[in-house]
Motif scaffolding. Sequence first.
Motif, PDB file in Angstrom:
ATOM      1  N   LYS A 147       0.834  -1.201   0.000  1.00  0.00           N
ATOM      2  CA  LYS A 147       0.000   0.000   0.000  1.00  0.00           C
ATOM      3  C   LYS A 147       0.869   1.252   0.000  1.00  0.00           C
ATOM      4  O   LYS A 147       1.985   1.257   0.518  1.00  0.00           O
ATOM      5  CB  LYS A 147      -0.954   0.031   1.195  1.00  0.00           C
ATOM      6  CG  LYS A 147      -0.313   0.271   2.548  1.00  0.00           C
ATOM      7  CD  LYS A 147      -1.393   0.380   3.617  1.00  0.00           C
ATOM      8  CE  LYS A 147      -0.782   0.625   5.006  1.00  0.00           C
ATOM      9  NZ  LYS A 147      -1.824   0.724   6.050  1.00  0.00           N
ATOM     10  N   TRP A 148       0.336   2.297  -0.647  1.00  0.00           N
ATOM     11  CA  TRP A 148       0.958   3.617  -0.652  1.00  0.00           C
ATOM     12  C   TRP A 148       0.133   4.539   0.235  1.00  0.00           C
ATOM     13  O   TRP A 148      -1.100   4.602   0.123  1.00  0.00           O
ATOM     14  CB  TRP A 148       1.035   4.200  -2.060  1.00  0.00           C
ATOM     15  CG  TRP A 148       2.231   3.750  -2.858  1.00  0.00           C
ATOM     16  CD1 TRP A 148       2.276   2.797  -3.824  1.00  0.00           C
ATOM     17  CD2 TRP A 148       3.561   4.269  -2.732  1.00  0.00           C
ATOM     18  NE1 TRP A 148       3.549   2.670  -4.320  1.00  0.00           N
ATOM     19  CE2 TRP A 148       4.369   3.566  -3.673  1.00  0.00           C
ATOM     20  CE3 TRP A 148       4.161   5.237  -1.939  1.00  0.00           C
ATOM     21  CZ2 TRP A 148       5.724   3.818  -3.826  1.00  0.00           C
ATOM     22  CZ3 TRP A 148       5.520   5.487  -2.094  1.00  0.00           C
ATOM     23  CH2 TRP A 148       6.287   4.785  -3.015  1.00  0.00           C
ATOM     24  N   THR A 149       0.803   5.266   1.114  1.00  0.00           N
ATOM     25  CA  THR A 149       0.142   6.243   1.977  1.00  0.00           C
ATOM     26  C   THR A 149       0.676   7.634   1.691  1.00  0.00           C
ATOM     27  O   THR A 149       1.770   7.797   1.136  1.00  0.00           O
ATOM     28  CB  THR A 149       0.361   5.913   3.470  1.00  0.00           C
ATOM     29  OG1 THR A 149       1.755   6.045   3.791  1.00  0.00           O
ATOM     30  CG2 THR A 149      -0.104   4.497   3.784  1.00  0.00           C
ATOM     31  N   PHE A 154       1.848  18.679   7.996  1.00  0.00           N
ATOM     32  CA  PHE A 154       1.105  18.934   9.230  1.00  0.00           C
ATOM     33  C   PHE A 154      -0.224  18.172   9.294  1.00  0.00           C
ATOM     34  O   PHE A 154      -1.075  18.490  10.123  1.00  0.00           O
ATOM     35  CB  PHE A 154       0.823  20.444   9.411  1.00  0.00           C
ATOM     36  CG  PHE A 154       2.047  21.281   9.343  1.00  0.00           C
ATOM     37  CD1 PHE A 154       3.149  21.011  10.136  1.00  0.00           C
ATOM     38  CD2 PHE A 154       2.124  22.347   8.462  1.00  0.00           C
ATOM     39  CE1 PHE A 154       4.292  21.794  10.080  1.00  0.00           C
ATOM     40  CE2 PHE A 154       3.263  23.138   8.394  1.00  0.00           C
ATOM     41  CZ  PHE A 154       4.348  22.856   9.205  1.00  0.00           C
ATOM     42  N   ASN A 155      -0.421  17.195   8.427  1.00  0.00           N
ATOM     43  CA  ASN A 155      -1.656  16.416   8.465  1.00  0.00           C
ATOM     44  C   ASN A 155      -1.344  14.959   8.785  1.00  0.00           C
ATOM     45  O   ASN A 155      -0.194  14.518   8.728  1.00  0.00           O
ATOM     46  CB  ASN A 155      -2.404  16.508   7.122  1.00  0.00           C
ATOM     47  CG  ASN A 155      -2.988  17.889   6.895  1.00  0.00           C
ATOM     48  OD1 ASN A 155      -3.124  18.663   7.835  1.00  0.00           O
ATOM     49  ND2 ASN A 155      -3.319  18.180   5.657  1.00  0.00           N
ATOM     50  N   SER A 156      -2.384  14.197   9.088  1.00  0.00           N
ATOM     51  CA  SER A 156      -2.213  12.781   9.404  1.00  0.00           C
ATOM     52  C   SER A 156      -2.051  11.973   8.134  1.00  0.00           C
ATOM     53  O   SER A 156      -2.356  12.431   7.024  1.00  0.00           O
ATOM     54  CB  SER A 156      -3.415  12.279  10.209  1.00  0.00           C
ATOM     55  OG  SER A 156      -4.616  12.457   9.470  1.00  0.00           O
ATOM     56  N   GLN A 157      -1.622  10.747   8.293  1.00  0.00           N
ATOM     57  CA  GLN A 157      -1.360   9.859   7.164  1.00  0.00           C
ATOM     58  C   GLN A 157      -2.659   9.290   6.606  1.00  0.00           C
ATOM     59  O   GLN A 157      -3.565   8.929   7.347  1.00  0.00           O
ATOM     60  CB  GLN A 157      -0.430   8.734   7.625  1.00  0.00           C
ATOM     61  CG  GLN A 157       0.013   7.787   6.530  1.00  0.00           C
ATOM     62  CD  GLN A 157       1.106   6.871   7.010  1.00  0.00           C
ATOM     63  OE1 GLN A 157       2.245   7.280   7.191  1.00  0.00           O
ATOM     64  NE2 GLN A 157       0.765   5.616   7.256  1.00  0.00           N
ATOM     65  N   THR A 158      -2.737   9.200   5.264  1.00  0.00           N
ATOM     66  CA  THR A 158      -3.929   8.717   4.579  1.00  0.00           C
ATOM     67  C   THR A 158      -3.545   7.624   3.593  1.00  0.00           C
ATOM     68  O   THR A 158      -2.560   7.772   2.855  1.00  0.00           O
ATOM     69  CB  THR A 158      -4.630   9.868   3.826  1.00  0.00           C
ATOM     70  OG1 THR A 158      -4.949  10.907   4.740  1.00  0.00           O
ATOM     71  CG2 THR A 158      -5.901   9.384   3.138  1.00  0.00           C
ATOM     72  N   ASP A 159      -4.318   6.547   3.573  1.00  0.00           N
ATOM     73  CA  ASP A 159      -4.087   5.484   2.594  1.00  0.00           C
ATOM     74  C   ASP A 159      -4.567   5.941   1.219  1.00  0.00           C
ATOM     75  O   ASP A 159      -5.665   6.492   1.070  1.00  0.00           O
ATOM     76  CB  ASP A 159      -4.826   4.208   2.992  1.00  0.00           C
ATOM     77  CG  ASP A 159      -4.236   3.557   4.239  1.00  0.00           C
ATOM     78  OD1 ASP A 159      -3.118   3.953   4.624  1.00  0.00           O
ATOM     79  OD2 ASP A 159      -4.887   2.665   4.814  1.00  0.00           O
ATOM     80  N   LEU A 160      -3.732   5.695   0.198  1.00  0.00           N
ATOM     81  CA  LEU A 160      -4.072   6.087  -1.165  1.00  0.00           C
ATOM     82  C   LEU A 160      -4.522   4.907  -2.009  1.00  0.00           C
ATOM     83  O   LEU A 160      -5.562   4.949  -2.671  1.00  0.00           O
ATOM     84  CB  LEU A 160      -2.871   6.767  -1.833  1.00  0.00           C
ATOM     85  CG  LEU A 160      -2.450   8.123  -1.278  1.00  0.00           C
ATOM     86  CD1 LEU A 160      -1.217   8.622  -2.015  1.00  0.00           C
ATOM     87  CD2 LEU A 160      -3.580   9.133  -1.402  1.00  0.00           C
ATOM     88  N   ILE A 161      -3.723   3.839  -2.018  1.00  0.00           N
ATOM     89  CA  ILE A 161      -3.989   2.688  -2.868  1.00  0.00           C
ATOM     90  C   ILE A 161      -3.395   1.462  -2.179  1.00  0.00           C
ATOM     91  O   ILE A 161      -2.344   1.552  -1.531  1.00  0.00           O
ATOM     92  CB  ILE A 161      -3.382   2.899  -4.276  1.00  0.00           C
ATOM     93  CG1 ILE A 161      -3.785   1.776  -5.227  1.00  0.00           C
ATOM     94  CG2 ILE A 161      -1.892   3.088  -4.220  1.00  0.00           C
ATOM     95  CD1 ILE A 161      -3.335   2.032  -6.669  1.00  0.00           C
ATOM     96  N   ALA A 162      -4.081   0.333  -2.307  1.00  0.00           N
ATOM     97  CA  ALA A 162      -3.630  -0.884  -1.627  1.00  0.00           C
ATOM     98  C   ALA A 162      -4.014  -2.100  -2.459  1.00  0.00           C
ATOM     99  O   ALA A 162      -4.966  -2.073  -3.248  1.00  0.00           O
ATOM    100  CB  ALA A 162      -4.252  -0.986  -0.235  1.00  0.00           C
ATOM    101  N   TYR A 205       5.225  10.457   0.966  1.00  0.00           N
ATOM    102  CA  TYR A 205       4.594   9.244   0.443  1.00  0.00           C
ATOM    103  C   TYR A 205       5.397   8.039   0.931  1.00  0.00           C
ATOM    104  O   TYR A 205       6.618   7.994   0.794  1.00  0.00           O
ATOM    105  CB  TYR A 205       4.546   9.278  -1.084  1.00  0.00           C
ATOM    106  CG  TYR A 205       3.635  10.357  -1.645  1.00  0.00           C
ATOM    107  CD1 TYR A 205       2.351  10.057  -2.073  1.00  0.00           C
ATOM    108  CD2 TYR A 205       4.072  11.688  -1.754  1.00  0.00           C
ATOM    109  CE1 TYR A 205       1.515  11.036  -2.594  1.00  0.00           C
ATOM    110  CE2 TYR A 205       3.247  12.667  -2.256  1.00  0.00           C
ATOM    111  CZ  TYR A 205       1.969  12.341  -2.677  1.00  0.00           C
ATOM    112  OH  TYR A 205       1.142  13.322  -3.182  1.00  0.00           O
ATOM    113  N   ARG A 206       4.689   7.056   1.458  1.00  0.00           N
ATOM    114  CA  ARG A 206       5.336   5.860   2.009  1.00  0.00           C
ATOM    115  C   ARG A 206       4.759   4.606   1.371  1.00  0.00           C
ATOM    116  O   ARG A 206       3.535   4.474   1.230  1.00  0.00           O
ATOM    117  CB  ARG A 206       5.152   5.800   3.525  1.00  0.00           C
ATOM    118  CG  ARG A 206       5.821   6.928   4.292  1.00  0.00           C
ATOM    119  CD  ARG A 206       5.589   6.776   5.790  1.00  0.00           C
ATOM    120  NE  ARG A 206       6.293   7.815   6.557  1.00  0.00           N
ATOM    121  CZ  ARG A 206       5.761   8.990   6.878  1.00  0.00           C
ATOM    122  NH1 ARG A 206       4.509   9.274   6.500  1.00  0.00           N
ATOM    123  NH2 ARG A 206       6.458   9.866   7.568  1.00  0.00           N
ATOM    124  N   CYS A 207       5.659   3.702   1.021  1.00  0.00           N
ATOM    125  CA  CYS A 207       5.271   2.376   0.537  1.00  0.00           C
ATOM    126  C   CYS A 207       5.445   1.399   1.700  1.00  0.00           C
ATOM    127  O   CYS A 207       6.555   1.240   2.222  1.00  0.00           O
ATOM    128  CB  CYS A 207       6.119   1.957  -0.656  1.00  0.00           C
ATOM    129  SG  CYS A 207       5.786   0.275  -1.230  1.00  0.00           S
TER     130      CYS A 207
END
Length: 442
Positions: A147-149, A154-162, A205-207
């Motif tokens: 998954k990519w987040t 200054f915002n929280s982490q959100t899931d983009l695609i998984a 962006y985190r994988c």
Amino acid sequence: MPLKPFKIFILMCGFCSRFHAVAYPPIQTAQKEVQCGVDVSLRCEVSLLSESSTLQWERDEEQTSNTTLLYNNSAYIILHTIDEHNQGKYYCRLMEDGRVTTVRIHTLNVSSNSYTGNNKINIYRQSSNNSDVSLICKSKKKYDRWKWTWQPRFNSQTDLIAVEKGREVQVKGPIKPGSFSSTTYNSQVFIFHISPVNFNYSGTYRCITNDKNPPYTTTILHTIRVSVEPPDGVLRKRSVILTCEVSEVTDSLTLVWLRMEGNRGVLGKQQIMTEKNKKLQLTVNLSSNETDPLHWQCAVFTEDTLRALAPITISLSSSTETSTVPNQEFNKYAKATVSSCLVLCAGILLGALLYYFYRKRMSVHVDPQESEPVYINISQIRKDRVERSSTLGNREKSPEMYRHVRRHRYEKTNINKRDVTPATSDSVTYATIYFNKSRFQT
């Protein structure tokens, strides 16, 4: 002490070798191994570069299709989101007076994975409809979940695609995947493609694989935005303002406005940006006589490394008169004026038609030819009435006047009441009768 021929020969060889070193700089070689998915910037520098000479990067005897800039006696090239296809040798060549000289050879080796661990990759992209970025997560091992987040500043982490083994790819976040994003499960590669890149897409962006920490790949995306005021075309006698803005600064960087002459950049203005700057933007005010060079670029440098280029073109209006209203606003005003004129003309035409029909209708009910009274002998009228009643012929020969007296729609009759005394042949009574003269004309 006279010089011997041998010493003269040695001095001449030294002079020639020095001349050759100046004319033909020595070849510099470098070798670098980088990870898959990063941006690579190469730089080649010479001591002096004349206007007639050219310095450019080539690969395998061919010019590269990537970004190239010539600035401050240096040639820059940016390789975006590299993979194994970018691996090889890159040559920096100097072309002067028909001679070609290789100045630098850079060998690029690309690893087969994009693992960064606790390290972070910084990439820069212009915010425009033609810009894109591919976030590549590639490993030697196989994973069941990817998954990519995305974490905006200054915002929280959100899931983009998984994606998970045996299941379809799920889109979860606010950023829609581009056409090159992974659409099926692959145990070793997972790509998230963004196109176009908006200015507010900056962030981390985190994988993440198998929901483990730390993330497999961490990429920080910095976005750049350029603009011109006024935005809808510039008149030749009017100054303009160019603005270059960067979304965020993690380390010190330099913003530079360059006036482009081909691929050669001429310094317009530059400024060092840090996290302490309240406004992460650089503006340059161009006077009316400086707007002829239409092509400009905003360059982002970290030390001597070119990170990104954001081009912009100034469009000039054909008019030579100054104006305070941009073209788009002027078009709106012109359309509004034309619409108002059409409505006004239609109103005038409609009013004229209504007035015409009103006058025509009134002319039927009111005859303008009614005029002054005409006096008639009433005795003569009585006599004519007796004669008309005796024979039909006499009735037909009766004066036309009497028939018109009987028609109250067109005539008005006011007969004064006569005396009770019987009429004699000598007595004459007069009455006032209003009628249409034109009907008595023969």
